[in-house]
Design an enzyme around this catalytic site. Structure first.
Site, mmCIF file in Angstrom:
data_model
loop_
_atom_site.group_PDB
_atom_site.id
_atom_site.type_symbol
_atom_site.label_atom_id
_atom_site.label_comp_id
_atom_site.label_asym_id
_atom_site.label_seq_id
_atom_site.Cartn_x
_atom_site.Cartn_y
_atom_site.Cartn_z
ATOM 1 N N VAL A 122 0.898 -1.160 0.000
ATOM 2 C CA VAL A 122 0.000 0.000 0.000
ATOM 3 C C VAL A 122 0.933 1.206 0.000
ATOM 4 O O VAL A 122 1.494 1.555 1.031
ATOM 5 C CB VAL A 122 -0.949 0.003 1.220
ATOM 6 C CG1 VAL A 122 -1.786 1.272 1.246
ATOM 7 C CG2 VAL A 122 -1.858 -1.232 1.205
ATOM 8 N N PRO A 123 1.144 1.833 -1.146
ATOM 9 C CA PRO A 123 2.253 2.767 -1.340
ATOM 10 C C PRO A 123 2.065 4.166 -0.732
ATOM 11 O O PRO A 123 1.909 5.166 -1.431
ATOM 12 C CB PRO A 123 2.369 2.839 -2.865
ATOM 13 C CG PRO A 123 0.961 2.619 -3.334
ATOM 14 C CD PRO A 123 0.381 1.617 -2.380
ATOM 15 N N CYS A 124 2.120 4.246 0.592
ATOM 16 C CA CYS A 124 1.983 5.542 1.272
ATOM 17 C C CYS A 124 3.106 6.506 0.900
ATOM 18 O O CYS A 124 2.950 7.714 1.068
ATOM 19 C CB CYS A 124 1.970 5.340 2.782
ATOM 20 S SG CYS A 124 0.400 4.694 3.371
ATOM 21 N N HIS A 125 4.207 5.972 0.395
ATOM 22 C CA HIS A 125 5.302 6.861 -0.012
ATOM 23 C C HIS A 125 4.880 7.758 -1.177
ATOM 24 O O HIS A 125 5.522 8.759 -1.444
ATOM 25 C CB HIS A 125 6.551 6.048 -0.374
ATOM 26 C CG HIS A 125 6.357 5.082 -1.498
ATOM 27 N ND1 HIS A 125 5.756 3.848 -1.321
ATOM 28 C CD2 HIS A 125 6.661 5.176 -2.808
ATOM 29 C CE1 HIS A 125 5.709 3.221 -2.492
ATOM 30 N NE2 HIS A 125 6.255 4.008 -3.405
ATOM 31 N N ARG A 126 3.791 7.437 -1.855
ATOM 32 C CA ARG A 126 3.306 8.245 -2.976
ATOM 33 C C ARG A 126 2.399 9.395 -2.523
ATOM 34 O O ARG A 126 1.905 10.141 -3.348
ATOM 35 C CB ARG A 126 2.547 7.360 -3.963
ATOM 36 C CG ARG A 126 3.431 6.303 -4.607
ATOM 37 C CD ARG A 126 2.653 5.417 -5.551
ATOM 38 N NE ARG A 126 3.474 4.289 -5.973
ATOM 39 C CZ ARG A 126 2.991 3.144 -6.425
ATOM 40 N NH1 ARG A 126 1.678 2.972 -6.532
ATOM 41 N NH2 ARG A 126 3.796 2.155 -6.770
#
Length: 154
Positions: A122-126
């Site tokens: 779940v790409p929270c870095h985006r």
């Protein structure tokens, strides 16, 4: 179901511990230190995880398609599901998410990102702030590295 298996995987940004059962992933967390691992899958789900991570590492895979078992508040789950829709190589802001969720709870959105149990998947870095990178549970150095690997120009 209760998670009963752990699987270590290596990526270009670090090593991850995946907690799962035969059908779903419960957690994927970045380990603080690298390990010497050679992941050997012991079930079909581990084979899927390893295959998709290897394809992500090579740039072949842009979006993970794995069965995630979301456990959090209803709001956190909405945020995480919204984050899943961010394409690889793109970023959105906390306020973009708030707008899509018809909410003004910007801080709660940031807190939900910080409690994301599925690092990488779940790409929270985006997710970033309007005027900069914002925060990141694993640190801004790693956030920048991840985004650069995905082709985001900072």
């Amino acid at each position: 179901m209760t998670p009963n298996k752990e699987f270590l995987i290596h990526t270009m940004v670090g090593d991850f511990l995946v907690v799962h059962d035969e059908e779903e992933i419960f957690k994927c967390e970045l380990l603080k230190q690298e390990t010497i691992i050679n992941p050997i899958p012991t079930c079909t789900l581990e084979e899927q995880i390893l295959d998709q991570v290897e394809k992500y590492n090579s740039g072949e895979l842009k979006k993970f398609d794995l069965p995630l078992h979301f456990k959090g508040t209803p709001f956190q789950i909405k945020v995480w599901k919204q984050i899943l829709s961010i394409p690889c190589g793109k970023t959105i802001t906390y306020s973009d998410i708030a707008q899509k969720l018809k909410s003004r709870a910007y801080q709660a959105i940031g807190n939900s990102c910080g409690k994301n149990p599925f690092a990488l998947l779940v790409p929270c870095h985006r997710v970033k702030a309007k005027n900069g990178l914002g925060g990141f549970f694993y640190g801004l150095k790693l956030k920048k590295k991840w985004l650069e690997l995905e082709g985001v120009i900072l």
